[in-house]
Design an enzyme around this catalytic site. Structure first.
Site, PDB file in Angstrom:
ATOM      1  N   GLY A   9       0.300  -0.861  -0.025  1.00 48.59           N
ATOM      2  CA  GLY A   9       0.242   0.184   0.219  1.00 48.59           C
ATOM      3  C   GLY A   9       1.193   1.040   0.292  1.00 48.59           C
ATOM      4  O   GLY A   9       0.668   2.488  -1.024  1.00 48.59           O
ATOM      5  N   ASN A  10       1.956   1.258   0.914  1.00 51.86           N
ATOM      6  CA  ASN A  10       2.771   3.007   0.944  1.00 51.86           C
ATOM      7  C   ASN A  10       3.058   2.856  -0.583  1.00 51.86           C
ATOM      8  O   ASN A  10       3.832   3.757  -0.911  1.00 51.86           O
ATOM      9  CB  ASN A  10       3.925   2.496   2.169  1.00 51.86           C
ATOM     10  CG  ASN A  10       4.942   1.206   1.728  1.00 51.86           C
ATOM     11  OD1 ASN A  10       4.718   1.161   0.936  1.00 51.86           O
ATOM     12  ND2 ASN A  10       5.551   1.757   3.066  1.00 51.86           N
ATOM     13  N   LYS A 126     -12.820 -10.401   4.358  1.00 52.24           N
ATOM     14  CA  LYS A 126     -12.633  -9.402   3.940  1.00 52.24           C
ATOM     15  C   LYS A 126     -13.516  -8.577   3.949  1.00 52.24           C
ATOM     16  O   LYS A 126     -14.536  -8.224   2.994  1.00 52.24           O
ATOM     17  CB  LYS A 126     -12.210 -10.036   2.878  1.00 52.24           C
ATOM     18  CG  LYS A 126     -10.770 -10.189   2.697  1.00 52.24           C
ATOM     19  CD  LYS A 126      -9.581  -9.049   2.309  1.00 52.24           C
ATOM     20  CE  LYS A 126      -8.132  -9.749   2.769  1.00 52.24           C
ATOM     21  NZ  LYS A 126      -7.003  -8.434   2.528  1.00 52.24           N
ATOM     22  N   LYS A 210      -2.669 -10.925  -2.436  1.00 56.00           N
ATOM     23  CA  LYS A 210      -2.094  -9.496  -3.821  1.00 56.00           C
ATOM     24  C   LYS A 210      -0.904 -10.597  -2.966  1.00 56.00           C
ATOM     25  O   LYS A 210      -0.215 -10.699  -4.374  1.00 56.00           O
ATOM     26  CB  LYS A 210      -1.718  -8.483  -3.618  1.00 56.00           C
ATOM     27  CG  LYS A 210      -1.225  -7.610  -2.521  1.00 56.00           C
ATOM     28  CD  LYS A 210      -0.038  -7.272  -3.164  1.00 56.00           C
ATOM     29  CE  LYS A 210       0.794  -5.802  -1.786  1.00 56.00           C
ATOM     30  NZ  LYS A 210       0.769  -6.488  -0.408  1.00 56.00           N
ATOM     31  N   LYS A 272       1.963 -12.510   3.745  1.00 56.93           N
ATOM     32  CA  LYS A 272       3.693 -12.295   2.899  1.00 56.93           C
ATOM     33  C   LYS A 272       4.464 -13.288   3.293  1.00 56.93           C
ATOM     34  O   LYS A 272       5.531 -13.836   2.019  1.00 56.93           O
ATOM     35  CB  LYS A 272       4.001 -10.992   3.373  1.00 56.93           C
ATOM     36  CG  LYS A 272       3.728  -9.821   3.016  1.00 56.93           C
ATOM     37  CD  LYS A 272       3.714  -9.033   4.264  1.00 56.93           C
ATOM     38  CE  LYS A 272       3.182  -7.528   3.570  1.00 56.93           C
ATOM     39  NZ  LYS A 272       1.911  -7.409   2.484  1.00 56.93           N
TER      40      LYS A 272
HETATM   41  P1  ADP Z   1       1.237  -3.752   2.806  1.00 53.93           P
HETATM   42  O1  ADP Z   1      -0.034  -2.719   2.249  1.00 53.93           O
HETATM   43  O2  ADP Z   1       2.596  -3.596   2.137  1.00 53.93           O
HETATM   44  O3  ADP Z   1       0.434  -4.905   1.852  1.00 53.93           O
HETATM   45  P2  ADP Z   1       0.566  -4.487   4.866  1.00 53.93           P
HETATM   46  O4  ADP Z   1       0.513  -2.973   6.523  1.00 53.93           O
HETATM   47  O5  ADP Z   1      -0.872  -6.032   5.441  1.00 53.93           O
HETATM   48  O6  ADP Z   1       1.196  -4.048   3.874  1.00 53.93           O
HETATM   49  O7  ADP Z   1       1.624  -5.599   6.110  1.00 53.93           O
HETATM   50  C1  ADP Z   1       3.173  -4.572   6.365  1.00 53.93           C
HETATM   51  C2  ADP Z   1       2.858  -4.296   7.782  1.00 53.93           C
HETATM   52  O8  ADP Z   1       2.687  -5.806   8.849  1.00 53.93           O
HETATM   53  C3  ADP Z   1       3.820  -3.839   8.827  1.00 53.93           C
HETATM   54  O9  ADP Z   1       3.628  -1.936   8.505  1.00 53.93           O
HETATM   55  C4  ADP Z   1       3.575  -4.310   9.764  1.00 53.93           C
HETATM   56  O10 ADP Z   1       2.838  -3.342  10.795  1.00 53.93           O
HETATM   57  C5  ADP Z   1       3.100  -5.484   9.979  1.00 53.93           C
HETATM   58  N1  ADP Z   1       3.293  -6.740  10.455  1.00 53.93           N
HETATM   59  C6  ADP Z   1       2.647  -7.564  11.250  1.00 53.93           C
HETATM   60  N2  ADP Z   1       3.142  -8.623  11.867  1.00 53.93           N
HETATM   61  C7  ADP Z   1       4.325  -8.526  11.601  1.00 53.93           C
HETATM   62  C8  ADP Z   1       6.091  -8.908  11.951  1.00 53.93           C
HETATM   63  N3  ADP Z   1       6.063  -9.628  12.670  1.00 53.93           N
HETATM   64  N4  ADP Z   1       7.070  -8.365  11.881  1.00 53.93           N
HETATM   65  C9  ADP Z   1       7.009  -7.522  10.821  1.00 53.93           C
HETATM   66  N5  ADP Z   1       6.109  -6.703  10.186  1.00 53.93           N
HETATM   67  C10 ADP Z   1       4.975  -6.573  10.937  1.00 53.93           C
HETATM   68 MG    MG Z   2      -1.538  -6.408   3.033  1.00 54.04          MG
END
Ligand code: ADP
Ligand code: MG
Length: 311
Positions: A9-10, A126, A210, A272
């Site tokens: 997202g960022n 979702k 995604k 992820k």
């Molecule tokens: P994106 O838009 O890239 O899919 P998400 O917000 O869905 O981003 O996922 C990334 C977020 O996951 C990070 O910003 C962090 O706050 C969170 N997160 C949750 N668990 C963890 C972890 N164990 N290590 C690192 N980040 C984590």
């Molecule tokens: Mg995400």
């Protein structure tokens, strides 16, 4: 290397103006990899964008013109792919031209086949679209058969399933463009979810993660590396706790163990890491990298990020 880059997202921002600015930054990070000679496929999320489109079409069909035919979620995902692709491919084109690199960039509207028997359809998870009262939610559930749920004290929302991607319909097109040395943007928002009905593909109201779609695409184009770019430089165990530890290079079995222990949040880091594991274990020599957009280049050079590899 052949690389699939999944943008979080960022990398795109939340609004039109944010996206315009963000894609410049994103294009520069991607161009760094192209400049090093890597072959790149770009995929991306679409949460805020599909939310905006869905909201707009809802206003049209519920408020402005009550008789306007319903615009399904699958069509909103298709719109979000083209809207994001438009900005991304232009930003990439400009960045590459500024570096005197002549490479066409194009977006492939991507459909992803899901299994109608996927267990996800039995328990939609979702939340999408606008918030409403319980009364209106019950009415929509009766009238349209939508599944509704209360979302974290903020009101009622429609919920859709998040099934696993089975196949990518346009994969041959993606491969051909890649082979022709072009930069491809594909699989946006996890792809447009479709169900096979003989030769007919029927759009379905679901959202494909995604990260899982990017993983499948990386497998199907025989990529060497899957890069998941997100809001953190590395994954952590005991995330946000005093004993938090950032992870550098970890094996598939270590990563699986950490997943089991619940170190990664469902709906953000867990998909992820699961996608990263799945790709790394799909064939010898494949690995996955999770890091920040700005750190993609350093990550490839082994300087940062969390790498999941097949030991
Ligand atoms: P994106 O838009 O890239 O899919 P998400 O917000 O869905 O981003 O996922 C990334 C977020 O996951 C990070 O910003 C962090 O706050 C969170 N997160 C949750 N668990 C963890 C972890 N164990 N290590 C690192 N980040 C984590
Ligand atoms: Mg995400």
């Amino acid at each position: 290397m052949r690389i699939v880059i999944a943008l979080g997202g960022n990398a795109l921002g939340n609004t039109l103006t944010e996206q315009m600015t963000a894609v410049k930054h994103t294009a520069s990070a991607i161009a760094d990899l192209i400049e090093q000679g890597h072959k790149v496929i770009v995929s991306h999320g679409n949460g805020p964008q599909v939310g905006m489109i869905h909201h707009a079409v809802n206003e049209l069909t519920h408020v402005v013109e009550q008789d306007f035919p319903v615009i399904p979620l699958s069509v909103c995902v298709a719109m979000s792919q083209s809207y994001i692709g438009y900005d991304l491919q232009n930003a990439l084109r400009e960045e590459l031209l500024n570096r005197s690199i002549l490479k066409p960039c194009a977006t492939v509207i991507t459909q992803v086949i899901v299994d109608p028997n996927d267990i996800a359809f039995k328990k939609p998870s979702k939340p999408i679209g606008r918030f409403m009262s319980e009364e209106e939610a019950k009415k929509l559930a009766d009238e349209k058969g939508y599944q509704m749920m209360e979302d974290a004290g903020r009101g009622w929302r429609r919920v859709v399933a998040s099934p696993k991607p089975k196949a990518i319909v346009e994969i041959e097109t993606v491969r051909s463009l890649l082979q022709a040395g072009q930069v491809v943007i594909a699989g946006g928002g996890g792809g447009i979810p479709v169900i096979e009905e003989g030769n007919h593909l029927k759009g379905t109201s679901a959202v494909i993660d995604k990260d899982f779609c990017s993983c499948l695409m990386a497998e199907l184009v025989d990529a060497d590396l899957l890069i998941i770019l997100t809001a953190v430089e590395k994954c952590a165990i005991n995330f946000g706790k005093p004993n938090q530890e950032w992870l550098d290079n970890i094996t598939i079995s270590q990563a699986k163990e950490y997943c089991k222990q619940g170190h990664f949040a469902t709906g953000s880091m867990l998909p992820k890491v699961e996608a990263a594991i799945k790709f790394a274990e799909s064939a010898k020599g494949r690995k996955s990298l999770i890091t920040l957009l700005e750190k993609a280049k350093d990550g490839i050079e082994g300087k940062t990020g969390t790498v999941i590899y097949n030991a």
